[in-house]
Design an enzyme around this catalytic site. Sequence first.
Site, PDB file in Angstrom:
ATOM      1  N   ASP A   1     -42.232 -14.447  33.236  1.00 27.89           N
ATOM      2  CA  ASP A   1     -43.487 -14.087  33.894  1.00 27.89           C
ATOM      3  C   ASP A   1     -43.236 -12.950  34.901  1.00 27.89           C
ATOM      4  OD1 ASP A   1     -46.185 -14.498  34.665  1.00 27.89           O
ATOM      5  OD2 ASP A   1     -45.619 -15.928  36.232  1.00 27.89           O
ATOM      6  N   HIS A   2     -44.119 -11.971  34.937  1.00 29.70           N
ATOM      7  CA  HIS A   2     -44.068 -10.891  35.944  1.00 29.70           C
ATOM      8  C   HIS A   2     -42.687 -10.278  36.118  1.00 29.70           C
ATOM      9  CE1 HIS A   2     -48.103 -11.017  37.496  1.00 29.70           C
ATOM     10  NE2 HIS A   2     -48.051 -12.334  37.503  1.00 29.70           N
TER      11      HIS A   2
ATOM     12  N   HIS B   1     -52.731 -14.939  43.082  1.00 31.53           N
ATOM     13  CA  HIS B   1     -51.636 -15.921  43.076  1.00 31.53           C
ATOM     14  C   HIS B   1     -51.648 -16.714  44.388  1.00 31.53           C
ATOM     15  CE1 HIS B   1     -49.792 -12.858  40.210  1.00 31.53           C
ATOM     16  NE2 HIS B   1     -49.912 -13.959  39.497  1.00 31.53           N
ATOM     17  N   GLY B   2     -51.342 -17.994  44.309  1.00 32.38           N
ATOM     18  CA  GLY B   2     -51.346 -18.847  45.505  1.00 32.38           C
ATOM     19  C   GLY B   2     -52.698 -19.506  45.683  1.00 32.38           C
TER      20      GLY B   2
ATOM     21  N   GLY C   1     -53.188 -16.725  38.342  1.00 35.24           N
ATOM     22  CA  GLY C   1     -53.725 -17.224  39.615  1.00 35.24           C
ATOM     23  C   GLY C   1     -54.753 -18.315  39.447  1.00 35.24           C
ATOM     24  N   ALA C   2     -54.512 -19.252  38.518  1.00 38.32           N
ATOM     25  CA  ALA C   2     -55.539 -20.271  38.228  1.00 38.32           C
ATOM     26  C   ALA C   2     -55.547 -21.410  39.247  1.00 38.32           C
ATOM     27  CB  ALA C   2     -55.334 -20.830  36.824  1.00 38.32           C
ATOM     28  N   SER C   3     -54.483 -21.538  40.054  1.00 42.03           N
ATOM     29  CA  SER C   3     -54.475 -22.640  41.027  1.00 42.03           C
ATOM     30  C   SER C   3     -55.620 -22.476  42.016  1.00 42.03           C
ATOM     31  CB  SER C   3     -53.149 -22.662  41.805  1.00 42.03           C
ATOM     32  OG  SER C   3     -52.098 -22.996  40.934  1.00 42.03           O
TER      33      SER C   3
ATOM     34  N   ASN D   1     -52.508 -19.259  33.557  1.00 44.10           N
ATOM     35  CA  ASN D   1     -51.249 -19.401  34.303  1.00 44.10           C
ATOM     36  C   ASN D   1     -51.412 -20.287  35.539  1.00 44.10           C
ATOM     37  OD1 ASN D   1     -50.234 -17.515  32.528  1.00 44.10           O
ATOM     38  ND2 ASN D   1     -49.416 -16.172  34.119  1.00 44.10           N
TER      39      ASN D   1
HETATM   40  P1  13P Z   1     -51.002 -19.646  40.818  1.00 47.86           P
HETATM   41  O1  13P Z   1     -49.796 -19.838  41.657  1.00 47.86           O
HETATM   42  O2  13P Z   1     -52.181 -19.206  41.608  1.00 47.86           O
HETATM   43  O3  13P Z   1     -51.292 -20.825  39.955  1.00 47.86           O
HETATM   44  O4  13P Z   1     -50.711 -18.416  39.825  1.00 47.86           O
HETATM   45  C1  13P Z   1     -49.800 -18.577  38.795  1.00 47.86           C
HETATM   46  C2  13P Z   1     -49.598 -17.333  38.012  1.00 47.86           C
HETATM   47  O5  13P Z   1     -50.512 -16.584  37.789  1.00 47.86           O
HETATM   48  C3  13P Z   1     -48.260 -17.079  37.499  1.00 47.86           C
HETATM   49  O6  13P Z   1     -48.163 -15.832  36.905  1.00 47.86           O
END
Ligand code: 13P
Length: 290
Positions: A82-83, A180-181, A209-211, A230
């Site tokens: 990832d990234h 993200h976060g 950034g789904a969290s 994600n």
């Molecule tokens: P979160 O930490 O917001 O779930 O984002 C995860 C992400 O996008 C990992 O690439």
Amino acid sequence: MSLINPIFFLQKAREKGVAIAAFNVHNLETIQAVAEGAAEERAPVIIQTTPGTLKHAGIPYIAACVKEAAKIYDIPIALHVDHCPSYKTIVQCIQHGYTSVMIDGSQLPYGENVELVRKVVETAHYCGVAVEGELGRIGGVEDDVFVDERDAAFTVPSEAKEFVEAAGIDFLAIAIGTAHGMYKGEPKLDFQRLSSIKEVVDVPLVLHGASGVPEASIREAIRRGICKINIATELKIPMADAIKECFKNNPDENDPRNYMGNAKQAVKKAVREKIRMCMSNGFADELKRL
Ligand code: 13P
């Protein structure tokens, strides 16, 4: 099963109108929690690691553990980096059996981003490995990558089309208002933008950034074409909370099998909930019939 290239199940998920959950893992227990949780939900799953995790745990350890998980559970599992900004790290991941990679050139000027992604695509496709690219900039913190809210930039549909065609990627991460976060307020997703991107871009679309994004927004994003979701922070929080709880109840606890065991169960519970949110529970068995 062996680890698999995720393109097939992402395309099938898109046809069905569900999404595949992609979970960031950090160690043995999080790998086990994701694999066991996905197997109990009968869901295909993407297990992913950032370059920070690769530095922490080592590519060979992570790859070996996830390969074993794929052998134990009868569900499709893909292993994704990832990234990753580095071509060299991506090649090392491929050499150790990763089946999918994300080259993140989003900090580069457009032309250089395309050039870097093309180079990765050429190598990865030669090895049967899928490639995710990103256009636009997703805000927030992921490892050492910090994108200030003011620098976050939404994906422009016409540029996304041009980028996918020029770079030859297999799936595209788009910026439509997630970060993200965790969020301070409720994130507002630009669904119209997502639909416009879907209209002109052929490859599966990814939501980072789904969290902390409400379930209704996730479902709407899936309905409009997102098929990889994600999730990182919403696994880290229950893990940390379970460990804190364990030490609160027993400050003298010193057995990692106890505090990490509790953490694993907490992560697994979150994994199962997120898979159901993505509606991919049971999809592993449906895929066998396709
Ligand atoms: P979160 O930490 O917001 O779930 O984002 C995860 C992400 O996008 C990992 O690439």
